[in-house]
Design an enzyme around this catalytic site. Structure first.
Site, PDB file in Angstrom:
ATOM      1  N   ASP A  80       0.710  -1.162  -0.257  1.00  0.00           N
ATOM      2  CA  ASP A  80      -0.269  -0.149   0.017  1.00  0.00           C
ATOM      3  C   ASP A  80       0.905   1.329   0.202  1.00  0.00           C
ATOM      4  O   ASP A  80       1.403   0.985   0.516  1.00  0.00           O
ATOM      5  CB  ASP A  80      -0.839   0.041   0.727  1.00  0.00           C
ATOM      6  CG  ASP A  80      -2.231   0.747   0.976  1.00  0.00           C
ATOM      7  OD1 ASP A  80      -2.314   1.498   0.259  1.00  0.00           O
ATOM      8  OD2 ASP A  80      -2.829   1.289   2.155  1.00  0.00           O
ATOM      9  N   HIS A 112       3.472   3.211  -8.325  1.00  0.00           N
ATOM     10  CA  HIS A 112       3.166   2.069  -8.777  1.00  0.00           C
ATOM     11  C   HIS A 112       4.290   1.867  -9.986  1.00  0.00           C
ATOM     12  O   HIS A 112       4.755   0.803  -9.615  1.00  0.00           O
ATOM     13  CB  HIS A 112       1.791   2.164  -9.464  1.00  0.00           C
ATOM     14  CG  HIS A 112       0.664   2.056  -9.230  1.00  0.00           C
ATOM     15  ND1 HIS A 112       0.489   1.851  -7.741  1.00  0.00           N
ATOM     16  CD2 HIS A 112      -0.641   2.767  -9.843  1.00  0.00           C
ATOM     17  CE1 HIS A 112      -1.306   2.205  -7.662  1.00  0.00           C
ATOM     18  NE2 HIS A 112      -1.748   3.416  -8.556  1.00  0.00           N
ATOM     19  N   LEU A 165      11.142 -20.629  -4.632  1.00  0.00           N
ATOM     20  CA  LEU A 165       9.671 -20.203  -4.534  1.00  0.00           C
ATOM     21  C   LEU A 165       8.668 -19.869  -5.508  1.00  0.00           C
ATOM     22  O   LEU A 165       8.446 -19.929  -5.726  1.00  0.00           O
ATOM     23  CB  LEU A 165       9.895 -18.415  -4.243  1.00  0.00           C
ATOM     24  CG  LEU A 165       9.229 -17.101  -3.883  1.00  0.00           C
ATOM     25  CD1 LEU A 165       8.758 -17.074  -2.156  1.00  0.00           C
ATOM     26  CD2 LEU A 165       9.738 -16.179  -4.020  1.00  0.00           C
TER      27      LEU A 165
END
Ligand code: FPP
Length: 258
Positions: free
Chosen positions: A30, A47, A141
């Site tokens: 966020d 962004h 991962l």
């Protein structure tokens, strides 16, 4: 600069027990918009900077042995944003998946999607499906991208499928357990996150992994997502490692004292 940052994170690693790194870390990334606005830039620059932070964090999670990393990239509620911002987020996503794919694949990362991709445009879906297909046999991962994801929508979807299976006679209603429901969630192949990190100081779940975070340790950090770096992650893991997780029980020492 990069070397200095590397050695800083190497130093920070001394503060945590690498044998007790959470297996699954979930992140609410966020504060991109505020990060940009504080610098007099358009939100979309936030962004873009957020993508750079994401690249660093994926690499670092791989390095410290995290097995599952889940990031909230686009929520079911993010469609309420201006069309121009949605467009930028989608093109950043496509660009990220295309440009990072080789490196992720080389690092044995498996890309998985949590969410309903159907409303996304064909080119974005194509890039994502290709990345998932190419990395599907990787054993390192697991990198879950939550895309057009909402925890409530996920639960509604699970309930619909369960009802359907009960009607078809594949499931018996009285035999439904928590484990049954988990098998109908997007996260069916993942353990619950032990650690949930949210950046930018906001104390909300924002419809993220509502079922899965029942017993996650939540660490909220003040920095906006573009400023979140390897040291921030180590600090969040350090806080996690100092927490006592009781899962509704009591401390072991209290049990033995009774
Ligand atoms: C929250 O910041 C972040 C998002 C809505 C999306 C997260 C996106 C990225 C990190 C970049 C693109 C993602 C990928 C996977 C390539 P915000 O805009 O809500 O910030 P604000 O609360 O300050 O407005």
């Amino acid at each position: 600069m990069q070397n200095r940052e590397n050695s800083m994170s190497e130093n920070a690693l001394r503060n945590i027990d690498l044998n007790k790194v959470p297996k699954h870390i979930a992140i609410i990334m966020d504060g991109n918009g505020r990060w940009a606005q504080m610098r007099g830039m358009p939100r979309t620059m936030g962004h873009r900077a957020g993508v750079e932070a994401l690249k660093r964090i994926v690499k670092f999670c791989h390095k410290i042995g995290v097995k599952y990393l889940t990031v909230y990239a686009f929520s079911t509620e993010n469609w309420k944003r201006p069309q121009s911002e949605i467009g930028i987020l989608m093109s950043l996503l496509k660009e990220y998946v295309r440009k990072q794919l080789d490196e992720l694949h080389t690092n044995n990362v498996r890309i998985e999607i949590l969410g309903d991709l159907s409303p996304l445009s064909a080119d974005v879906k194509e890039a994502i499906y290709y990345a998932c297909e190419r990395t599907k046999n990787n054993s390192g991962l697991v990198f879950n991208l939550a895309l057009n994801y909402g925890g409530r929508a996920e639960l509604v979807n699970a309930v619909k499928q369960i009802v359907d299976d009960v009607q078809k006679g594949k499931l018996i209603c009285s035999e439904i357990t928590e484990n049954t429901l988990e098998k109908y969630l997007f996260t069916k192949n993942c353990p619950d996150p032990e650690l949930l990190i949210r950046t930018s100081g906001e104390m909300r779940l924002s419809n993220f992994l509502l079922w899965q975070v029942a017993y996650s340790e939540i660490v909220v950090v003040p920095e906006c997502w573009p400023d979140f770096n390897e040291n921030s992650l180590v600090e969040a893991v350090r806080i996690f490692q100092n927490r006592e997780r009781r899962f509704g029980g009591i401390k072991k020492v209290e049990q033995t004292n009774d």
